[in-house]
Design a protein around this motif. Structure first.
Motif, PDB file in Angstrom:
ATOM      1  N   ALA A 117      -2.238  -4.638   1.692  1.00  0.00           N
ATOM      2  CA  ALA A 117      -1.657  -5.955   1.963  1.00  0.00           C
ATOM      3  C   ALA A 117      -1.121  -6.525   0.902  1.00  0.00           C
ATOM      4  O   ALA A 117      -1.403  -6.439  -0.264  1.00  0.00           O
ATOM      5  CB  ALA A 117      -2.953  -7.032   2.506  1.00  0.00           C
ATOM      6  N   THR A 118      -0.189  -7.272   0.955  1.00  0.00           N
ATOM      7  CA  THR A 118       0.741  -8.152   0.076  1.00  0.00           C
ATOM      8  C   THR A 118       0.667  -9.673   0.235  1.00  0.00           C
ATOM      9  O   THR A 118       0.052  -9.937   0.972  1.00  0.00           O
ATOM     10  CB  THR A 118       2.057  -7.558  -0.128  1.00  0.00           C
ATOM     11  OG1 THR A 118       2.912  -7.850   0.864  1.00  0.00           O
ATOM     12  CG2 THR A 118       2.059  -6.021  -0.406  1.00  0.00           C
ATOM     13  N   SER A 119       1.405 -10.393  -0.348  1.00  0.00           N
ATOM     14  CA  SER A 119       1.487 -11.886  -0.330  1.00  0.00           C
ATOM     15  C   SER A 119       1.896 -12.193   1.082  1.00  0.00           C
ATOM     16  O   SER A 119       1.518 -13.215   1.724  1.00  0.00           O
ATOM     17  CB  SER A 119       2.344 -12.536  -1.120  1.00  0.00           C
ATOM     18  OG  SER A 119       3.627 -12.066  -1.277  1.00  0.00           O
ATOM     19  N   GLY A 120       2.739 -11.211   1.697  1.00  0.00           N
ATOM     20  CA  GLY A 120       3.313 -11.678   3.009  1.00  0.00           C
ATOM     21  C   GLY A 120       3.239 -10.409   4.191  1.00  0.00           C
ATOM     22  O   GLY A 120       3.994 -10.682   5.056  1.00  0.00           O
ATOM     23  N   ALA A 121       2.752  -9.406   3.841  1.00  0.00           N
ATOM     24  CA  ALA A 121       2.966  -8.314   4.705  1.00  0.00           C
ATOM     25  C   ALA A 121       1.719  -7.347   4.622  1.00  0.00           C
ATOM     26  O   ALA A 121       0.909  -7.590   3.708  1.00  0.00           O
ATOM     27  CB  ALA A 121       4.168  -7.439   4.270  1.00  0.00           C
ATOM     28  N   LEU A 122       1.576  -6.578   5.813  1.00  0.00           N
ATOM     29  CA  LEU A 122       0.481  -5.799   5.908  1.00  0.00           C
ATOM     30  C   LEU A 122       1.188  -4.421   6.001  1.00  0.00           C
ATOM     31  O   LEU A 122       1.938  -4.207   7.170  1.00  0.00           O
ATOM     32  CB  LEU A 122      -0.637  -6.117   6.830  1.00  0.00           C
ATOM     33  CG  LEU A 122      -1.725  -4.957   7.164  1.00  0.00           C
ATOM     34  CD1 LEU A 122      -2.575  -4.786   6.133  1.00  0.00           C
ATOM     35  CD2 LEU A 122      -2.436  -5.135   8.586  1.00  0.00           C
ATOM     36  N   LEU A 160      -0.234   4.472  -0.989  1.00  0.00           N
ATOM     37  CA  LEU A 160       0.797   3.421  -0.910  1.00  0.00           C
ATOM     38  C   LEU A 160       0.298   2.287  -2.026  1.00  0.00           C
ATOM     39  O   LEU A 160      -0.906   2.356  -2.408  1.00  0.00           O
ATOM     40  CB  LEU A 160       0.974   2.667   0.406  1.00  0.00           C
ATOM     41  CG  LEU A 160       1.355   3.260   1.579  1.00  0.00           C
ATOM     42  CD1 LEU A 160       1.301   2.555   2.797  1.00  0.00           C
ATOM     43  CD2 LEU A 160       2.808   3.749   1.535  1.00  0.00           C
ATOM     44  N   ALA A 161       1.190   1.538  -2.684  1.00  0.00           N
ATOM     45  CA  ALA A 161       0.803   0.582  -3.396  1.00  0.00           C
ATOM     46  C   ALA A 161       1.779  -0.442  -3.297  1.00  0.00           C
ATOM     47  O   ALA A 161       2.886  -0.433  -2.804  1.00  0.00           O
ATOM     48  CB  ALA A 161       0.960   1.179  -4.960  1.00  0.00           C
ATOM     49  N   ALA A 162       1.345  -1.879  -3.574  1.00  0.00           N
ATOM     50  CA  ALA A 162       2.363  -3.097  -3.286  1.00  0.00           C
ATOM     51  C   ALA A 162       1.905  -3.745  -4.584  1.00  0.00           C
ATOM     52  O   ALA A 162       1.000  -3.975  -5.147  1.00  0.00           O
ATOM     53  CB  ALA A 162       2.041  -3.719  -2.087  1.00  0.00           C
ATOM     54  N   ASP A 163       3.118  -4.478  -4.832  1.00  0.00           N
ATOM     55  CA  ASP A 163       3.120  -5.326  -5.774  1.00  0.00           C
ATOM     56  C   ASP A 163       3.870  -6.693  -5.246  1.00  0.00           C
ATOM     57  O   ASP A 163       5.309  -6.408  -5.309  1.00  0.00           O
ATOM     58  CB  ASP A 163       3.628  -5.189  -7.120  1.00  0.00           C
ATOM     59  CG  ASP A 163       3.359  -6.082  -8.103  1.00  0.00           C
ATOM     60  OD1 ASP A 163       2.959  -7.153  -8.114  1.00  0.00           O
ATOM     61  OD2 ASP A 163       4.168  -6.141  -9.143  1.00  0.00           O
ATOM     62  N   GLY A 164       3.382  -7.982  -4.892  1.00  0.00           N
ATOM     63  CA  GLY A 164       4.124  -8.842  -4.683  1.00  0.00           C
ATOM     64  C   GLY A 164       5.025  -8.304  -3.098  1.00  0.00           C
ATOM     65  O   GLY A 164       4.413  -8.077  -2.260  1.00  0.00           O
TER      66      GLY A 164
END
Length: 203
Positions: A117-122, A160-164
């Motif tokens: 999960a990020t600030s506005g997405a999954l 997977l990886a996420a940043d913002g």
């Protein structure tokens, strides 16, 4: 005899240690091996009352992974069950009778391996390498979960990886790719990725 006692103590410790902890901004969640999920309320431990600062959110033994994104009122908590179903926390903690109804099914695919999960997405990663983004539509029963948009179909993707608002993937050959924002136009045409790194493992 001593070895048997030590093994027994080790087993007890393993059963009581939380299997995962997720921190997102000021929120902390923990997942126990038995599937119980807790949220930290801010109350610190003390000698007189133990550690009362945890609120139970779920007791499902199928719980396998937690993911959290956002902050404040927009904070979202998700869990991935071992059968591939994905659930979103709706805000209602468990009652005193340990009834935990605060979860809504939003996805189900037995091949799902990870969620992030990020600030506005999954996002979810499936075992066949496909990557999906949640669009906001919950399931109408686990056999009908239309709220996912395909972003990639690369069988080599392993993480997977996420940043913002940025999403990245790691492939088994060491390549790192960044998502550019374009979803797949059909299951086999996914051009929305740009290669960022090529660190191939040694032979």
């Amino acid at each position: 005899m001593l070895r048997t006692i030590l093994l027994g103590m080790a087993l007890i410790v393993m059963l009581w240690l939380p299997s995962a902890a997720v921190a997102q901004n000021d929120a902390i969640f923990q997942l126990h091996y038995d599937g119980r999920i807790y949220r930290f309320t801010g109350a610190l431990c003390s000698n007189s009352n133990g550690c009362p600062g945890w609120q139970m959110l779920d007791t499902n033994p199928a719980s396998g992974t937690l993911a959290a994104g956002g902050a404040g009122a927009s904070l979202q908590l998700y869990q991935l069950h071992r059968n591939g179903s994905i659930w979103r926390f709706k805000g209602a903690p468990c009652t005193a009778a340990a009834a935990c109804s605060g979860w809504q099914a939003i996805g189900f695919d037995r091949g799902t391996r990870a969620i992030i999960a990020t600030s506005g997405a999954l996002y979810q990663l499936r075992g066949n390498g496909t990557v999906w983004r949640y669009t906001g539509t919950p399931c109408a029963g686990l056999s009908n979960c239309p709220g996912w948009e395909q972003l990639d179909n690369e069988r080599g993707t392993i993480a997977l990886a996420a940043d913002g608002n940025r999403l990245y993937q790691l492939r088994g050959n060491g390549e790192i790719w960044g998502y550019t924002g374009m979803a797949c136009t059909d299951p086999d045409t996914c051009t929305g990725w740009q290669r960022l790194g090529n660190n191939r493992p040694p032979r």
